[in-house]
Structures are given as C-alpha cells and as structure tokens.
Design an enzyme around this catalytic site. Structure first.
Site, PDB file in Angstrom:
ATOM      1  N   THR A   1       0.824  -1.208   0.000  1.00  0.00           N
ATOM      2  CA  THR A   1       0.000   0.000   0.000  1.00  0.00           C
ATOM      3  C   THR A   1       0.859   1.258   0.000  1.00  0.00           C
ATOM      4  OG1 THR A   1      -1.688  -1.171   1.285  1.00  0.00           O
ATOM      5  CG2 THR A   1      -1.833   1.216   1.235  1.00  0.00           C
ATOM      6  N   THR A   2       1.889   1.278   0.860  1.00  0.00           N
ATOM      7  CA  THR A   2       2.764   2.439   0.957  1.00  0.00           C
ATOM      8  C   THR A   2       3.570   2.624  -0.315  1.00  0.00           C
ATOM      9  OG1 THR A   2       2.899   2.018   3.332  1.00  0.00           O
ATOM     10  CG2 THR A   2       4.503   3.542   2.428  1.00  0.00           C
TER      11      THR A   2
ATOM     12  N   TYR B   1     -12.926  -4.009  -1.559  1.00  0.00           N
ATOM     13  CA  TYR B   1     -14.065  -3.485  -2.316  1.00  0.00           C
ATOM     14  C   TYR B   1     -15.209  -4.486  -2.476  1.00  0.00           C
ATOM     15  CZ  TYR B   1     -16.885  -0.983  -5.705  1.00  0.00           C
ATOM     16  OH  TYR B   1     -17.934  -0.365  -6.323  1.00  0.00           O
TER      17      TYR B   1
ATOM     18  N   TYR C   1      -2.568 -10.221   5.063  1.00  0.00           N
ATOM     19  CA  TYR C   1      -2.577  -8.818   5.482  1.00  0.00           C
ATOM     20  C   TYR C   1      -4.004  -8.365   5.708  1.00  0.00           C
ATOM     21  CZ  TYR C   1      -1.767  -3.717   4.925  1.00  0.00           C
ATOM     22  OH  TYR C   1      -1.733  -2.354   5.072  1.00  0.00           O
TER      23      TYR C   1
ATOM     24  N   ARG D   1      -8.960  -0.079   5.190  1.00  0.00           N
ATOM     25  CA  ARG D   1      -8.828   0.157   3.752  1.00  0.00           C
ATOM     26  C   ARG D   1      -9.673  -0.813   2.921  1.00  0.00           C
ATOM     27  NH1 ARG D   1      -4.856   3.411   1.365  1.00  0.00           N
ATOM     28  NH2 ARG D   1      -3.382   4.369   2.810  1.00  0.00           N
TER      29      ARG D   1
ATOM     30  N   LYS E   1       0.023  -9.989   8.843  1.00  0.00           N
ATOM     31  CA  LYS E   1       0.170  -8.574   9.194  1.00  0.00           C
ATOM     32  C   LYS E   1      -1.192  -8.083   9.645  1.00  0.00           C
ATOM     33  CE  LYS E   1       1.105  -3.997   7.214  1.00  0.00           C
ATOM     34  NZ  LYS E   1       1.453  -3.233   5.979  1.00  0.00           N
TER      35      LYS E   1
ATOM     36  N   ILE F   1       5.546  -4.319  10.280  1.00  0.00           N
ATOM     37  CA  ILE F   1       5.676  -3.875   8.888  1.00  0.00           C
ATOM     38  C   ILE F   1       5.287  -2.406   8.920  1.00  0.00           C
ATOM     39  CG2 ILE F   1       4.870  -4.160   6.515  1.00  0.00           C
ATOM     40  CD1 ILE F   1       4.489  -7.122   7.084  1.00  0.00           C
TER      41      ILE F   1
END
Length: 291
Positions: A44-45, A107, A133, A138, A161, A203
């Site tokens: 994501t980052t 989504y 994760y 999100r 994570k 993380i």
C-alpha cells in the site's frame, strides 16, 4: 522466521510520476545500512494501487536485485481478484522476492469463507511463503482471527500482518497461533505493545523515515526490555501519528524528499502534502532526531 523491522517501502517517483529506480536503490542501501530486517516492496505504501502489473514487478525485481540477499524482500501481491493475486505472486517469485504479502480482497466485501478460499487458492497455486494482510480500514472486509488461524494450517502461509491496532485482538492471536506463524503489527502506533505481547515484528511506515530507531525498537520490544522500548517509542510517537496526518504515503514521501533521499513525486489521486501539514511532519522528524 522473518522477524523485526520490515519497512513498507515507498516507491520513489519523479515529478511526472515515473518510477525513479536510482532513488529506489538508494533507499534499499539506506535500509541495509540502518538495520532494517526486510523490505516490503509495492505494498500500500508503495502505491501498488496506481502501478501497472509490469512496472509493479519491475520495482520488485529492482529491489530484489539490488538487495542481493543482504536483507529479505517481500513483494506486495494483493488484489481483489483471486486470479490476479495468484498472477502477481507468481511474477513476484520469478522477480526474486522471497515472500509475498497479500491483502484481504478489497471493495467486493467477501465473507469469511470467501477470504479463506481466496488465500487457500493462492497458497496452493504458488510455492512462495505467503503473509496475509488484514487492514479493514482500507479493505472494508475484516478477516477474523478464527479465519486467519484456520489459514495458518496451510503449509506455505507463514505470517499475518494485522493492521487493526487492536491489542486485545493481537493478544488473542499470540495465545492461539501456531509457533511457526509470524505475527506482524501493521500499525506503528501500537507496534511496541503488539511485540511486547508476543508479536514478531512490525511492517512499518515509520521505518521509511527512521529505520535505525525502528530496528532498535523492535529489538528492545522482542527482548522484553520495556524501559528501552518505551524510550525509543516515545521518540517516535510524532512520526507514528503525523506520517498519517494525510493519506499514506503522502507524508512519508514528503519526509524522504526533505531528507534528500528521493524526489517528491506521487501519482494521482494522491496529491502533495498540504502546506498546513508540512510544519507538523517536520516537527515530528525533529522530535525523532532524524532531521
């Protein structure tokens, strides 16, 4: 088991949004020099949402090639299509990643059974150690601890994570998880507590800007040295908070540009750090003594 400080690495970009591969190599060296245990590339980052598949894999390959075994490289391979997540995991393995990090499908809001079948399909299709994760803030979908522990019985699912920031939930995971399942915090603000409860690492977004301190924090926390861990975490509190004052990775990329490590480029729909937030992020950097 992969433990300690894993950086959720930004993807350096020029002002026009093109990937800056020379700065990417410089960031890999920066993390190796400062004790980071692993790099998560194009999560994501790393702006995975705006990188096409071809350039996504080029970034993973560039990180793996430049790291050259000096630290572990984990590839972000998440997708809301199971078939696409399998493809990305296969390509990441070919590109030289040693692990994959796959987010809960976003989504489309799968059920717990859908989440289970999604990860099981990836694990059965690609022979690469897989880290799950969970970041419901999100993805909307929230993988329960029961589902994660059910998935932990699959051989090449090796970690989780957890970015919920829920320490009670983390304690439940530590209590019930098999010994070979690595548990990582995906929330810097509660990472110290997560590790003191028995987690194996973080993380981290903060590690982009303060890699040495995050490495030291992980070592102290995992050793149960609460005095040292709290002292380091106090120093990092500003970064833990202010690197999220605007959507990640906007503040982190600004901070790395401020340190002279990369250009300031982002891709739409992300926009540059607002002027009102500049002083706030800079103050957090000074509190951490990285500026």
């Amino acid at each position: 088991m992969l433990t300690g400080s894993l950086v959720a690495l930004v993807t350096p970009m020029f002002e026009d949004g093109q990937v800056d591969f020379e700065s990417l190599k410089r960031l890999v060296d920066f993390h190796i020099d400062n004790g980071t245990d692993g790099i998560v590339a194009v999560g994501t980052t790393g702006e995975s949402a705006t990188l096409g598949v071809e350039e996504h894999i080029k970034v993973v390959a560039a990180v793996a090639q430049h790291a050259a075994g000096r630290l572990t490289v984990v590839a972000g391979t998440g997708a809301n299509s199971t078939a696409e997540a399998i493809e990305l995991a296969q390509l990441a393995k070919q590109a030289g990643a040693s692990h994959s990090l796959s987010v809960v499908p976003y989504y489309n809001k799968p059920t717990q059974e859908g989440i289970y079948q999604h990860y099981r399909a990836i694990a059965e299709a690609v022979d690469i150690p897989l880290i799950m994760y969970n970041v419901p803030g999100r993805t909307v979908a929230d993988m329960s601890n029961d589902t994660a522990l059910r998935l932990a019985q699959i051989d090449n699912i090796v970690g989780l994570k957890d970015a919920t920031g829920d320490i009670g939930r983390a304690c439940d995971l530590v209590l019930r998880a098999p010994a070979n399942l690595a548990l990582y915090s995906g929330d810097d603000a509660t990472g110290m507590a997560f590790m003191l409860c028995g987690g194996h690492g973080v993380i981290s977004v903060t590690a982009n800007v303060a890699p040495k301190l995050m490495s030291q924090l992980c070592k102290a926390s995992r050793a149960g040295d609460t005095v040292a861990a709290r002292a380091i975490n106090d120093q990092l509190q500003g970064l833990h908070k202010q690197l999220f004052c605007e959507p990640n990775p906007i503040p982190a990329k600004w901070a790395l540009h401020r340190l002279g490590l990369m250009p300031a480029g982002l891709r739409l729909p992300l926009t540059p750090l607002s002027q009102g937030a500049v002083a706030t992020v800079e103050a957090a950097m000074k509190q951490a003594n990285v500026l």
